[in-house]
Design a protein around this motif. Structure first.
Motif, PDB file in Angstrom:
ATOM      1  N   MET A 102       0.860  -1.187   0.000  1.00  0.00           N
ATOM      2  CA  MET A 102       0.000   0.000   0.000  1.00  0.00           C
ATOM      3  C   MET A 102       0.892   1.232   0.000  1.00  0.00           C
ATOM      4  N   LYS A 103       0.795   2.044  -1.027  1.00  0.00           N
ATOM      5  CA  LYS A 103       1.730   3.123  -1.266  1.00  0.00           C
ATOM      6  C   LYS A 103       1.788   4.125  -0.118  1.00  0.00           C
ATOM      7  N   ILE A 104       0.639   4.532   0.384  1.00  0.00           N
ATOM      8  CA  ILE A 104       0.616   5.550   1.431  1.00  0.00           C
ATOM      9  C   ILE A 104       1.216   5.005   2.721  1.00  0.00           C
ATOM     10  N   TYR A 105       0.832   3.776   3.074  1.00  0.00           N
ATOM     11  CA  TYR A 105       1.375   3.128   4.266  1.00  0.00           C
ATOM     12  C   TYR A 105       2.900   3.073   4.187  1.00  0.00           C
ATOM     13  N   ASN A 106       3.409   2.561   3.069  1.00  0.00           N
ATOM     14  CA  ASN A 106       4.851   2.414   2.905  1.00  0.00           C
ATOM     15  C   ASN A 106       5.578   3.751   2.945  1.00  0.00           C
ATOM     16  N   SER A 107       4.945   4.778   2.351  1.00  0.00           N
ATOM     17  CA  SER A 107       5.572   6.099   2.306  1.00  0.00           C
ATOM     18  C   SER A 107       5.746   6.676   3.703  1.00  0.00           C
ATOM     19  N   ILE A 108       4.686   6.623   4.502  1.00  0.00           N
ATOM     20  CA  ILE A 108       4.769   7.182   5.857  1.00  0.00           C
ATOM     21  C   ILE A 108       5.729   6.364   6.713  1.00  0.00           C
ATOM     22  N   LEU A 109       5.631   5.041   6.632  1.00  0.00           N
ATOM     23  CA  LEU A 109       6.496   4.189   7.430  1.00  0.00           C
ATOM     24  C   LEU A 109       7.969   4.422   7.071  1.00  0.00           C
ATOM     25  N   SER A 110       8.261   4.575   5.784  1.00  0.00           N
ATOM     26  CA  SER A 110       9.631   4.822   5.357  1.00  0.00           C
ATOM     27  C   SER A 110      10.150   6.145   5.906  1.00  0.00           C
ATOM     28  N   GLN A 111       9.302   7.169   5.898  1.00  0.00           N
ATOM     29  CA  GLN A 111       9.718   8.470   6.408  1.00  0.00           C
ATOM     30  C   GLN A 111       9.976   8.425   7.913  1.00  0.00           C
ATOM     31  N   ILE A 112       9.232   7.578   8.613  1.00  0.00           N
ATOM     32  CA  ILE A 112       9.479   7.400  10.047  1.00  0.00           C
ATOM     33  C   ILE A 112      10.804   6.678  10.255  1.00  0.00           C
ATOM     34  N   GLN A 113      11.046   5.632   9.437  1.00  0.00           N
ATOM     35  CA  GLN A 113      12.291   4.877   9.544  1.00  0.00           C
ATOM     36  C   GLN A 113      13.512   5.745   9.251  1.00  0.00           C
ATOM     37  N   LEU A 114      13.349   6.664   8.321  1.00  0.00           N
ATOM     38  CA  LEU A 114      14.463   7.530   7.928  1.00  0.00           C
ATOM     39  C   LEU A 114      14.638   8.714   8.876  1.00  0.00           C
TER      40      LEU A 114
ATOM     41  N   ALA B 127      -4.904   3.514   5.471  1.00  0.00           N
ATOM     42  CA  ALA B 127      -3.455   3.489   5.675  1.00  0.00           C
ATOM     43  C   ALA B 127      -3.089   3.918   7.089  1.00  0.00           C
ATOM     44  N   LEU B 128      -3.706   4.985   7.568  1.00  0.00           N
ATOM     45  CA  LEU B 128      -3.425   5.460   8.920  1.00  0.00           C
ATOM     46  C   LEU B 128      -3.917   4.469   9.968  1.00  0.00           C
ATOM     47  N   ASP B 129      -5.068   3.837   9.708  1.00  0.00           N
ATOM     48  CA  ASP B 129      -5.572   2.823  10.635  1.00  0.00           C
ATOM     49  C   ASP B 129      -4.595   1.650  10.741  1.00  0.00           C
ATOM     50  N   MET B 130      -4.018   1.248   9.606  1.00  0.00           N
ATOM     51  CA  MET B 130      -3.056   0.144   9.611  1.00  0.00           C
ATOM     52  C   MET B 130      -1.804   0.517  10.412  1.00  0.00           C
ATOM     53  N   LEU B 131      -1.336   1.745  10.259  1.00  0.00           N
ATOM     54  CA  LEU B 131      -0.185   2.203  11.029  1.00  0.00           C
ATOM     55  C   LEU B 131      -0.503   2.231  12.521  1.00  0.00           C
ATOM     56  N   ALA B 132      -1.740   2.617  12.837  1.00  0.00           N
ATOM     57  CA  ALA B 132      -2.156   2.641  14.242  1.00  0.00           C
ATOM     58  C   ALA B 132      -2.245   1.222  14.806  1.00  0.00           C
ATOM     59  N   GLN B 133      -2.754   0.275  13.992  1.00  0.00           N
ATOM     60  CA  GLN B 133      -2.842  -1.116  14.436  1.00  0.00           C
ATOM     61  C   GLN B 133      -1.460  -1.687  14.733  1.00  0.00           C
TER      62      GLN B 133
ATOM     63  N   ASP C  91       6.980  -3.924   2.614  1.00  0.00           N
ATOM     64  CA  ASP C  91       5.996  -4.269   1.575  1.00  0.00           C
ATOM     65  C   ASP C  91       4.707  -4.714   2.238  1.00  0.00           C
ATOM     66  N   VAL C  92       3.854  -3.770   2.467  1.00  0.00           N
ATOM     67  CA  VAL C  92       2.561  -4.079   3.075  1.00  0.00           C
ATOM     68  C   VAL C  92       1.484  -3.742   2.067  1.00  0.00           C
ATOM     69  N   THR C  93       0.653  -4.691   1.708  1.00  0.00           N
ATOM     70  CA  THR C  93      -0.425  -4.458   0.751  1.00  0.00           C
ATOM     71  C   THR C  93      -1.748  -4.820   1.386  1.00  0.00           C
ATOM     72  N   GLU C  94      -2.811  -4.279   0.801  1.00  0.00           N
ATOM     73  CA  GLU C  94      -4.143  -4.596   1.313  1.00  0.00           C
ATOM     74  C   GLU C  94      -4.427  -6.085   1.215  1.00  0.00           C
ATOM     75  N   GLU C  95      -3.905  -6.726   0.134  1.00  0.00           N
ATOM     76  CA  GLU C  95      -4.170  -8.146  -0.051  1.00  0.00           C
ATOM     77  C   GLU C  95      -3.535  -8.984   1.043  1.00  0.00           C
ATOM     78  N   LYS C  96      -2.334  -8.545   1.563  1.00  0.00           N
ATOM     79  CA  LYS C  96      -1.644  -9.324   2.567  1.00  0.00           C
ATOM     80  C   LYS C  96      -2.137  -9.015   3.973  1.00  0.00           C
ATOM     81  N   ASP C  97      -2.952  -7.976   4.099  1.00  0.00           N
ATOM     82  CA  ASP C  97      -3.452  -7.615   5.421  1.00  0.00           C
ATOM     83  C   ASP C  97      -4.667  -8.474   5.740  1.00  0.00           C
ATOM     84  N   ALA C  98      -4.439  -9.539   6.490  1.00  0.00           N
ATOM     85  CA  ALA C  98      -5.524 -10.460   6.804  1.00  0.00           C
ATOM     86  C   ALA C  98      -6.141 -10.177   8.161  1.00  0.00           C
ATOM     87  N   SER C  99      -5.714  -9.086   8.808  1.00  0.00           N
ATOM     88  CA  SER C  99      -6.237  -8.786  10.130  1.00  0.00           C
ATOM     89  C   SER C  99      -7.706  -8.401  10.029  1.00  0.00           C
TER      90      SER C  99
END
Length: 366
Positions: free
Chosen positions: A1-13, A42-48, A75-83
């Motif tokens: 998921m592009k938005i999820y990955n973008s925010i997470l990467s910016q936090i990592q950096l 995307a934000l909900d996934m980051l919060a989870q 690499d987090v995608t909606e398809e792989k999010d089984a929660s």
């Protein structure tokens, strides 16, 4: 998921540090040219994942500093999010609940939301604009995903409602429609209902039809009922209809309303609320004229005698109103765009003993 990955990467950096605010749903939607529901997910996934903390009405903030190596793939995608989908909180804000109207809506809203696996947070404003603003903020702080509400009657809109509308927060009105705001409203066609009450009496030979109501200014439902009454009188050629309108505060000054009733002579009475009908019935009983035809709005089923209402009345369809409002709210939560904002709920004229002896003559004046 592009938005999820973008925010997470910016936090990592280290672009976002612990405690920093990350872009809002609206800001992300504009930046990535996607719908708000996509950014919310995307934000909900980051919060989870406990990467961020979401504070309703305030924003989302970095909860911790990610220690993953910068070159570690994400690499987090909606398809792989089984929660499973998190339980949603639906706020319901109402001015209060009366025996005559509102209890069934509350019950059906709670049932409909519960059947979806979610919960309802119910709060009353006691009819106060100031309390309404405070209650709205408390429900937002509680983390509600959407809001069902019946705004307090008044000539002005509450600031938090305008703000939520501008932020495109999921909100649906029940028994209200505020012109000028792109917020869906589910309500009864009070204009048509009032016209039908006049037609019912006119077609049974009555002409001096008195309309009794609390002050209508600033209360959309009462304004529409009065407008419907006047329109029907004009349509049927009933003269001086404005002089047959009695406005009075039956809650705080019933005596004044009784005095006004003494000033107008009528053959039949339409009350825009059940509380007014009680005052009218008391006055007619004192005049020994309780046999005069009466119609009101929102007569309580608890007042039925042997399954029959004492007063002919307009019954609003609370079941349809509740069901429609909940369905609309979930559509908004899922990111659907509304093209219409007015949703009329059906009503029924229920005949009671107060007009039982009237004969239908089709409005014949001969």
């Amino acid at each position: 998921m592009k938005i999820y990955n973008s925010i997470l990467s910016q936090i990592q950096l280290g672009f976002y540090q612990a405690g920093d605010r990350v872009p809002s749903e609206i800001e992300l939607a504009e930046a990535f040219n996607v719908s708000r529901i996509t950014t919310k997910r995307a934000l909900d996934m980051l919060a989870q994942q406990q990467v961020i903390v979401r504070k309703r009405g305030k924003g989302s903030y970095v909860a911790w500093q990610n220690q993953l190596a910068e070159d570690q793939p994400v690499d987090v995608t909606e398809e792989k999010d089984a929660s499973p989908r998190p339980i949603r909180k639906i706020g319901m804000v109402v001015p209060g609940v009366a025996n005559t109207y509102g209890l069934e809506i509350l019950r059906l809203v709670e049932k409909s939301v519960r059947q979806r696996g979610d919960v309802v947070l119910i709060a009353s404003t006691d009819g106060s604009l100031a309390e309404e603003a405070a209650v709205i903020q408390r429900t937002l702080d509680a983390g509600v995903d959407g809001l069902l509400m019946t705004p307090v009657n008044g000539q002005h809109y509450n600031e938090p409602i305008i703000r939520l509308s501008l932020e495109q927060f999921p909100i649906v009105f029940i028994d209200r429609h505020l012109p000028g705001l792109p917020i869906p409203g589910v309500y009864t066609d009070n204009f048509a209902a009032a016209k039908e009450t006049v037609a019912y009496l006119f077609e049974r030979g009555l002409r001096r039809i008195v309309f009794v109501t609390p002050p209508t200014r600033g209360t959309a439902s009462l304004e529409q009922r009065l407008a419907g009454y006047l329109a029907a009188c004009a349509e049927f050629g009933i003269a001086n209809a404005e002089q047959m309108v009695i406005e009075g505060d039956h809650y705080h000054n019933a005596e004044q309303l009784l005095e006004k009733l003494n000033e107008v002579e009528g053959d039949a009475y339409i009350s825009s609320e059940h509380g007014v009908e009680l005052v009218v019935a008391e006055w007619l009983a004192n005049q020994e004229e309780l046999d005069k035809p009466r119609i009101c709005f929102d007569y309580p089923k608890s007042s039925y005698v042997d399954g029959e209402p004492s007063v002919t009345h307009i019954q609003q369809d609370e079941a349809t109103m509740a069901k429609t409002a909940v369905e609309l709210l979930y559509q908004l939560i899922e990111g659907e765009k509304m093209e219409a904002f007015q949703f009329l709920s059906p009503y029924t004229l229920i005949e009671g003993k107060s007009t039982k002896n009237l004969a239908f003559d089709g409005g014949n004046t001969s």
